[in-house]
Design a protein around this motif. Sequence first.
Motif, PDB file in Angstrom:
ATOM      1  N   THR A 213      32.750  70.248  50.327  1.00  0.00           N
ATOM      2  CA  THR A 213      31.512  69.657  50.852  1.00  0.00           C
ATOM      3  C   THR A 213      30.328  70.558  50.562  1.00  0.00           C
ATOM      4  O   THR A 213      29.276  70.115  50.097  1.00  0.00           O
ATOM      5  CB  THR A 213      31.631  69.428  52.365  1.00  0.00           C
ATOM      6  OG1 THR A 213      32.703  68.519  52.628  1.00  0.00           O
ATOM      7  CG2 THR A 213      30.345  68.855  52.934  1.00  0.00           C
TER       8      THR A 213
ATOM      9  N   LEU B  88      30.210  67.102  56.320  1.00  0.00           N
ATOM     10  CA  LEU B  88      30.538  68.324  57.049  1.00  0.00           C
ATOM     11  C   LEU B  88      30.895  67.999  58.497  1.00  0.00           C
ATOM     12  O   LEU B  88      31.851  68.564  59.054  1.00  0.00           O
ATOM     13  CB  LEU B  88      29.366  69.306  56.997  1.00  0.00           C
ATOM     14  CG  LEU B  88      29.583  70.641  57.717  1.00  0.00           C
ATOM     15  CD1 LEU B  88      30.775  71.388  57.138  1.00  0.00           C
ATOM     16  CD2 LEU B  88      28.317  71.497  57.649  1.00  0.00           C
TER      17      LEU B  88
ATOM     18  N   ASP C 143      34.841  77.422  65.349  1.00  0.00           N
ATOM     19  CA  ASP C 143      33.962  76.448  64.709  1.00  0.00           C
ATOM     20  C   ASP C 143      32.661  76.299  65.488  1.00  0.00           C
ATOM     21  O   ASP C 143      31.567  76.231  64.897  1.00  0.00           O
ATOM     22  CB  ASP C 143      34.658  75.095  64.595  1.00  0.00           C
ATOM     23  CG  ASP C 143      35.740  75.082  63.520  1.00  0.00           C
ATOM     24  OD1 ASP C 143      35.818  76.040  62.730  1.00  0.00           O
ATOM     25  OD2 ASP C 143      36.516  74.103  63.481  1.00  0.00           O
TER      26      ASP C 143
ATOM     27  N   GLU D  77      36.004  71.337  53.571  1.00  0.00           N
ATOM     28  CA  GLU D  77      34.731  71.960  53.939  1.00  0.00           C
ATOM     29  C   GLU D  77      34.128  72.706  52.757  1.00  0.00           C
ATOM     30  O   GLU D  77      32.911  72.602  52.487  1.00  0.00           O
ATOM     31  CB  GLU D  77      34.931  72.906  55.115  1.00  0.00           C
ATOM     32  CG  GLU D  77      33.637  73.535  55.605  1.00  0.00           C
ATOM     33  CD  GLU D  77      33.845  74.463  56.781  1.00  0.00           C
ATOM     34  OE1 GLU D  77      33.044  75.412  56.934  1.00  0.00           O
ATOM     35  OE2 GLU D  77      34.792  74.240  57.560  1.00  0.00           O
TER      36      GLU D  77
ATOM     37  N   VAL E 116      34.363  66.736  58.669  1.00  0.00           N
ATOM     38  CA  VAL E 116      35.341  67.823  58.583  1.00  0.00           C
ATOM     39  C   VAL E 116      35.484  68.513  59.935  1.00  0.00           C
ATOM     40  O   VAL E 116      36.605  68.758  60.411  1.00  0.00           O
ATOM     41  CB  VAL E 116      34.936  68.846  57.504  1.00  0.00           C
ATOM     42  CG1 VAL E 116      35.886  70.050  57.532  1.00  0.00           C
ATOM     43  CG2 VAL E 116      34.927  68.207  56.129  1.00  0.00           C
TER      44      VAL E 116
ATOM     45  N   TYR F 127      32.484  79.698  49.073  1.00  0.00           N
ATOM     46  CA  TYR F 127      33.143  78.390  49.069  1.00  0.00           C
ATOM     47  C   TYR F 127      34.039  78.175  47.857  1.00  0.00           C
ATOM     48  O   TYR F 127      35.085  77.530  47.972  1.00  0.00           O
ATOM     49  CB  TYR F 127      32.099  77.284  49.179  1.00  0.00           C
ATOM     50  CG  TYR F 127      31.332  77.336  50.474  1.00  0.00           C
ATOM     51  CD1 TYR F 127      31.994  77.240  51.687  1.00  0.00           C
ATOM     52  CD2 TYR F 127      29.937  77.511  50.481  1.00  0.00           C
ATOM     53  CE1 TYR F 127      31.289  77.309  52.888  1.00  0.00           C
ATOM     54  CE2 TYR F 127      29.234  77.575  51.673  1.00  0.00           C
ATOM     55  CZ  TYR F 127      29.917  77.471  52.873  1.00  0.00           C
ATOM     56  OH  TYR F 127      29.222  77.540  54.052  1.00  0.00           O
TER      57      TYR F 127
END
Length: 468
Positions: A365, A402, A423, A362, A405, A231
């Motif tokens: 987050t 999340l 996704d 994202e 998003v 991330y």
Amino acid sequence: MKIISNISKCIIVIGCFLIWSCEDFVEVETPDYFLTTQNVYNNDESADRALRGMLNQLFNISFANGSYQSVSFLGGLSADNYDLYSNSQELISFYYNNIPVNNNNNLSLWSGAYNAIYQSNALLEGVRDNSDLSTALVNKIEGVSRFVRAFTYFHLLNLYDEVPLILTTDYQSNALASETDRQEIYNQIILDLETASELLSDSYADNDRTVPNTYACYALLARVHLFLENYQAAEDYSSLVIQASDQYTLLSDFDMVFLADSEEAIWQISPIGWGTSFTHTRDGNALIKTPTVSTPLALSRNFLESYDPTDLRLENWVDYIIQNEDTLFYPYKYKIQYENSGEITEYSMVMRFAEQYLIRAEARTMLSKFAQAIEDINTIRERSGISPISNTEDSHNQDLILQLVINERRKELFSEWGHRWFDLVRFEMLEELSEKNNSEFSTPRSLLFPIPDSERERNPNLNQNPGY
């Protein structure tokens, strides 16, 4: 804008060594019209035309062209944004997430991807240790080729999981290649993109966004690291793109977003690959409904109800038609369904700026940077004319942010390059898939596409995905 009369740029590949008439990957004979690298790479002019030809040819291979056998179409059909109005079993099986191993659309998707990889490898071999070409052009060809190869492998991994990692044009060894470990493929993707980012220019020549630049590499690296759950790297790379305000902006006029050379575009593919026949995108051709053309997809009620009624995306990127007393809504990001003359005004959008805000949101987050994540989400919401999210105690709930998003990704990126399907798969959103009109949904089989059976018949070293 590019004029259709400039078609000579795309013809070079047809007569050159980059394409063979069939897209099959596993069993490939040497093309009859294969030319030696000496013929193509002995001067800058012909080598640059070969590169341009490869980029234009992406418009014609099934994997990338936006039509019925592309990532955009089949990935979207597999997700939950569409209803299907077709009797084609080739399409029905994707909608029902029950794809037979002999599905021809799946075969075309797979082989088209390896066609793109072959072209990239051929260009890389052509410029390797080549003293006849300028250093600037060698860097450009290597950078673009590595980018296209990385981009293609990213999609193969997320459609099929482990696949053969092919880095040469040696068709004899390639024909018996087995699948490669997932992490090894990701390592190659990252290596290709990091190398390409150093070789390519920061800018676009003449604002031509069909040639990837350094920021396109950063944008794809941001996406790759997000999927790998790295991330901090995802945040860092997306920030590099977002900070390039001289290159990119979120356009307030939604009708301008999908135009040629749009300032929201990070990478586009030109319909110049049609030749002299047409000037529209295949995306628009496959999705737009007209009184005389009934395309097979319509947007699902569940998807439409995910929007706030005042959302400008709903107003500008969705249209409808009444057929047999039914009101059918369809994607209207591209405005041209068919055009056979004149200037090319729309390009096929492959990567665009808005995604980078959602990637960073994202990543932030998951790094517990909740206030900053909300800022990024609100950037997209405010462009869309809907109320921003308030920074309250509830908005510091990681699961809640999340989900916000994910919802914004669905509304912003629908009909583009299978984003919603990826996704659903990476978050294992099985309930959403089960709520589709597809009683045949099952897991783990349904979360991966099958390796085409005809490819496995030719190559005994290819293993099938679980459940097939």
